[in-house]
Design a protein around this motif. Structure first.
Motif, PDB file in Angstrom:
ATOM      1  N   HIS A 230      29.143  35.330  26.420  1.00 12.13           N
ATOM      2  CA  HIS A 230      29.186  36.615  27.082  1.00 12.13           C
ATOM      3  C   HIS A 230      28.982  36.326  28.601  1.00 12.13           C
ATOM      4  N   PHE A 231      29.659  37.044  29.385  1.00  8.98           N
ATOM      5  CA  PHE A 231      29.775  36.994  30.997  1.00  8.98           C
ATOM      6  C   PHE A 231      29.595  38.421  31.348  1.00  8.98           C
ATOM      7  N   TYR A 232      28.996  38.494  32.685  1.00 11.19           N
ATOM      8  CA  TYR A 232      28.791  39.811  33.185  1.00 11.19           C
ATOM      9  C   TYR A 232      29.420  39.857  34.794  1.00 11.19           C
ATOM     10  N   VAL A 233      30.301  40.802  34.856  1.00 12.05           N
ATOM     11  CA  VAL A 233      30.718  40.802  36.149  1.00 12.05           C
ATOM     12  C   VAL A 233      29.722  41.909  36.995  1.00 12.05           C
ATOM     13  N   ASP A 234      29.091  41.366  38.129  1.00 12.22           N
ATOM     14  CA  ASP A 234      28.205  42.397  38.871  1.00 12.22           C
ATOM     15  C   ASP A 234      28.874  43.633  38.796  1.00 12.22           C
ATOM     16  N   LEU A 235      29.872  43.938  39.649  1.00 12.03           N
ATOM     17  CA  LEU A 235      30.222  45.330  40.104  1.00 12.03           C
ATOM     18  C   LEU A 235      31.877  45.268  39.917  1.00 12.03           C
ATOM     19  N   VAL A 236      32.455  46.272  39.071  1.00 16.77           N
ATOM     20  CA  VAL A 236      33.796  46.560  38.608  1.00 16.77           C
ATOM     21  C   VAL A 236      34.197  47.964  39.487  1.00 16.77           C
ATOM     22  N   PHE A 237      35.146  47.733  40.080  1.00 14.37           N
ATOM     23  CA  PHE A 237      35.870  49.036  40.644  1.00 14.37           C
ATOM     24  C   PHE A 237      37.243  49.299  40.384  1.00 14.37           C
ATOM     25  N   TYR A 238      37.714  50.602  40.453  1.00 14.96           N
ATOM     26  CA  TYR A 238      39.415  50.375  40.372  1.00 14.96           C
ATOM     27  C   TYR A 238      39.818  51.271  41.514  1.00 14.96           C
ATOM     28  N   HIS A 239      40.853  50.729  42.141  1.00 17.40           N
ATOM     29  CA  HIS A 239      41.327  51.070  43.369  1.00 17.40           C
ATOM     30  C   HIS A 239      42.514  51.925  43.187  1.00 17.40           C
ATOM     31  N   ARG A 240      42.592  53.145  43.485  1.00 15.36           N
ATOM     32  CA  ARG A 240      43.647  54.172  43.148  1.00 15.36           C
ATOM     33  C   ARG A 240      44.693  53.853  43.885  1.00 15.36           C
ATOM     34  N   ILE A 241      44.971  53.242  45.015  1.00 13.15           N
ATOM     35  CA  ILE A 241      45.963  53.144  45.888  1.00 13.15           C
ATOM     36  C   ILE A 241      46.668  51.808  45.472  1.00 13.15           C
ATOM     37  N   LEU A 242      45.885  50.737  45.291  1.00 13.28           N
ATOM     38  CA  LEU A 242      46.660  49.558  44.768  1.00 13.28           C
ATOM     39  C   LEU A 242      46.649  49.296  43.439  1.00 13.28           C
ATOM     40  N   LYS A 243      46.161  50.528  42.498  1.00  9.59           N
ATOM     41  CA  LYS A 243      46.421  50.691  41.182  1.00  9.59           C
ATOM     42  C   LYS A 243      45.897  49.101  40.443  1.00  9.59           C
ATOM     43  N   CYS A 244      44.824  48.737  40.750  1.00  5.68           N
ATOM     44  CA  CYS A 244      44.159  47.591  39.911  1.00  5.68           C
ATOM     45  C   CYS A 244      43.033  47.504  39.939  1.00  5.68           C
ATOM     46  N   PHE A 245      42.209  46.711  39.077  1.00  2.00           N
ATOM     47  CA  PHE A 245      40.646  46.681  38.948  1.00  2.00           C
ATOM     48  C   PHE A 245      40.383  45.692  40.388  1.00  2.00           C
ATOM     49  N   VAL A 246      39.331  45.906  40.935  1.00  2.00           N
ATOM     50  CA  VAL A 246      38.698  45.184  42.028  1.00  2.00           C
ATOM     51  C   VAL A 246      37.276  44.541  41.633  1.00  2.00           C
ATOM     52  N   LEU A 247      36.871  43.270  41.233  1.00  4.60           N
ATOM     53  CA  LEU A 247      35.687  42.782  40.703  1.00  4.60           C
ATOM     54  C   LEU A 247      34.801  42.048  41.825  1.00  4.60           C
ATOM     55  N   ILE A 248      33.701  42.440  41.759  1.00  3.18           N
ATOM     56  CA  ILE A 248      32.763  42.020  42.839  1.00  3.18           C
ATOM     57  C   ILE A 248      31.696  41.245  42.461  1.00  3.18           C
ATOM     58  N   ASP A 249      31.365  39.716  42.563  1.00  6.07           N
ATOM     59  CA  ASP A 249      30.205  39.186  42.234  1.00  6.07           C
ATOM     60  C   ASP A 249      29.392  38.646  43.455  1.00  6.07           C
ATOM     61  N   LEU A 250      28.192  39.221  43.135  1.00  2.00           N
ATOM     62  CA  LEU A 250      27.244  38.997  44.410  1.00  2.00           C
ATOM     63  C   LEU A 250      26.454  37.792  44.289  1.00  2.00           C
ATOM     64  N   LYS A 251      26.416  37.001  45.431  1.00  2.00           N
ATOM     65  CA  LYS A 251      25.575  35.706  45.523  1.00  2.00           C
ATOM     66  C   LYS A 251      24.328  35.867  46.858  1.00  2.00           C
ATOM     67  N   ARG A 252      23.345  35.623  46.313  1.00  4.78           N
ATOM     68  CA  ARG A 252      22.387  35.844  47.378  1.00  4.78           C
ATOM     69  C   ARG A 252      22.344  34.724  48.528  1.00  4.78           C
ATOM     70  N   GLY A 253      22.661  33.597  48.142  1.00  7.04           N
ATOM     71  CA  GLY A 253      22.602  32.413  49.234  1.00  7.04           C
ATOM     72  C   GLY A 253      24.106  31.857  49.419  1.00  7.04           C
ATOM     73  N   GLU A 254      24.459  30.788  49.611  1.00  9.97           N
ATOM     74  CA  GLU A 254      25.492  30.157  49.870  1.00  9.97           C
ATOM     75  C   GLU A 254      26.675  30.198  48.545  1.00  9.97           C
ATOM     76  N   ILE A 255      27.932  30.437  48.897  1.00  4.51           N
ATOM     77  CA  ILE A 255      28.898  30.523  47.752  1.00  4.51           C
ATOM     78  C   ILE A 255      29.147  29.297  47.555  1.00  4.51           C
ATOM     79  N   GLU A 256      29.221  28.987  46.110  1.00  4.34           N
ATOM     80  CA  GLU A 256      29.545  27.447  45.436  1.00  4.34           C
ATOM     81  C   GLU A 256      30.881  27.483  44.774  1.00  4.34           C
ATOM     82  N   HIS A 257      31.486  26.280  44.686  1.00  6.63           N
ATOM     83  CA  HIS A 257      32.822  26.482  44.213  1.00  6.63           C
ATOM     84  C   HIS A 257      32.669  26.824  42.645  1.00  6.63           C
ATOM     85  N   ASN A 258      31.657  26.855  42.033  1.00  5.53           N
ATOM     86  CA  ASN A 258      31.799  27.192  40.416  1.00  5.53           C
ATOM     87  C   ASN A 258      31.681  28.724  40.497  1.00  5.53           C
ATOM     88  N   ASP A 259      31.023  29.359  41.518  1.00  5.32           N
ATOM     89  CA  ASP A 259      31.077  30.744  41.736  1.00  5.32           C
ATOM     90  C   ASP A 259      32.730  31.262  41.911  1.00  5.32           C
TER      91      ASP A 259
END
Length: 338
Positions: A230-259
């Motif tokens: 099981h995996f969990y996407v932090d925040l999921v939106f839908y963009h009604r103009i681009l007609k697509c899902f937008v996924l946002i993952d939050l990282k407190r510190g530096e972004i790593e390659h595995n992120d």
């Protein structure tokens, strides 16, 4: 009792008409007020340019005008207000460029911008997104124009200044950095990723305004199940103009390659399992406190998905620094306004 329903409908219809009429009357009065102020500014500037008083010594004229106009017409003609009225004509020399959607209070804020590109951009965005004066102030303080402009080339900067921020492709919805000062988290506070997510949800209205036009919130900690994991996407939106899902993952510190790799997995899953007919490929944004540009470049190379890496900050950006960066981008073509 049966007659109450039609009567209530009548009251509702009348109420709707009154509300609509008052709103239209308010807009009409505001339009006339702004145009009147523009004409007053025009007369002041033409008087100065006529040789009677040079513009650089205009304070003496404005002080005298303030006293005489206040004596004849009452409040509303302080020296500072007359200065703003004069600036309205200088920065909007063609009356046709004034917007009937914006109030005088909007223009007071717009006149605080440093150059004509900013003024044009924020004017267009106010019209497109129906910003209140409060939201305009917040977006200007967060340096929205600079944050969008610095992700573009010179022609791109001039385009958004002239037309506002158009949403036509994935890159148009991405900012770098995002500014979350509205969360009220102290800069030195050692918060957890879950706390940041919780704060964003608690301030969802402000968050959506910062994301921009077209975002609709779908959910948080969106569950994905693959091969009994099981995996969990932090925040999921839908963009009604681009007609697509937008996924946002939050990282407190530096972004790593595995992120970045994890977000790519999420995007592949949504493209195959969540998209329905008519949906465009999903967009992924990894948001972190820091990012290494070299690492990001190598980690995202050859990724076919629409995946972006951006920073966020919990405080308003340094205006002088962003202004200097933008000036270098434009190669000194844009000068400060008088």
């Amino acid at each position: 009792m049966k007659e109450l329903v039609p009567y209530n409908e009548l009251v509702g219809q009348i109420g709707h008409l009154l509300k609509s009429g008052r709103e239209q009357a308010g807009r009409a009065i505001n339009t006339i007020l702004v145009q009147t102020y523009w004409l007053i500014g025009k007369h002041i500037v033409e008087f100065e340019q006529g040789g009677k008083l040079k513009a650089e010594y205009g304070t003496e004229l404005l002080d005298r005008l303030s006293k005489d106009l206040t004596l004849s017409f009452g409040k509303g003609f302080s020296q500072s207000n007359l200065f703003q009225i004069r600036q309205l004509y200088i920065r909007f020399p063609k009356v046709q460029t004034l917007s009937g959607q914006l109030s005088w209070s909007h223009y007071v804020e717009l006149l605080k911008a440093d150059n004509q590109l900013e003024i044009s951009f924020y004017t267009k965005q106010c019209e497109k997104e129906n910003w209140s004066v409060r939201e305009l102030k917040r977006q200007m303080k967060s340096m929205l124009f600079h944050r969008l402009a610095l992700s573009k080339d010179k022609d791109g900067v001039l385009k958004i200044a002239e037309q506002g921020a158009e949403v036509e492709k994935a890159e148009d919805i991405v900012k770098d950095p995002y500014v979350f000062e509205f969360l009220g988290i102290p800069q030195q506070y050692h918060y957890k990723e879950g706390e940041l997510e919780e704060k964003l949800i608690q301030n969802l209205e402000q968050f959506l305004l910062d994301l921009g036009k077209g975002f609709a919130f779908i959910g948080r900690q969106y569950k994905i199940s693959l091969a009994n994991r099981h995996f969990y996407v932090d925040l999921v939106f839908y963009h009604r103009i681009l007609k697509c899902f937008v996924l946002i993952d939050l990282k407190r510190g530096e972004i790593e390659h595995n992120d970045i790799g994890q977000m790519n997995l999420y995007l592949n899953y949504f493209a195959k399992e969540e998209n329905v007919e008519g949906d465009n490929p999903p967009i992924g944004i990894v948001l972190g406190g820091y990012k290494d540009h070299i690492l990001v470049e190598y980690a995202t190379e050859n990724i076919s998905n629409q995946l972006f890496v951006s920073k966020y900050q919990l405080y308003l950006p340094d205006k002088a620094q962003l202004s200097a960066e933008l000036e270098r981008l434009l190669d000194d073509d844009t000068r400060p306004l008088p």
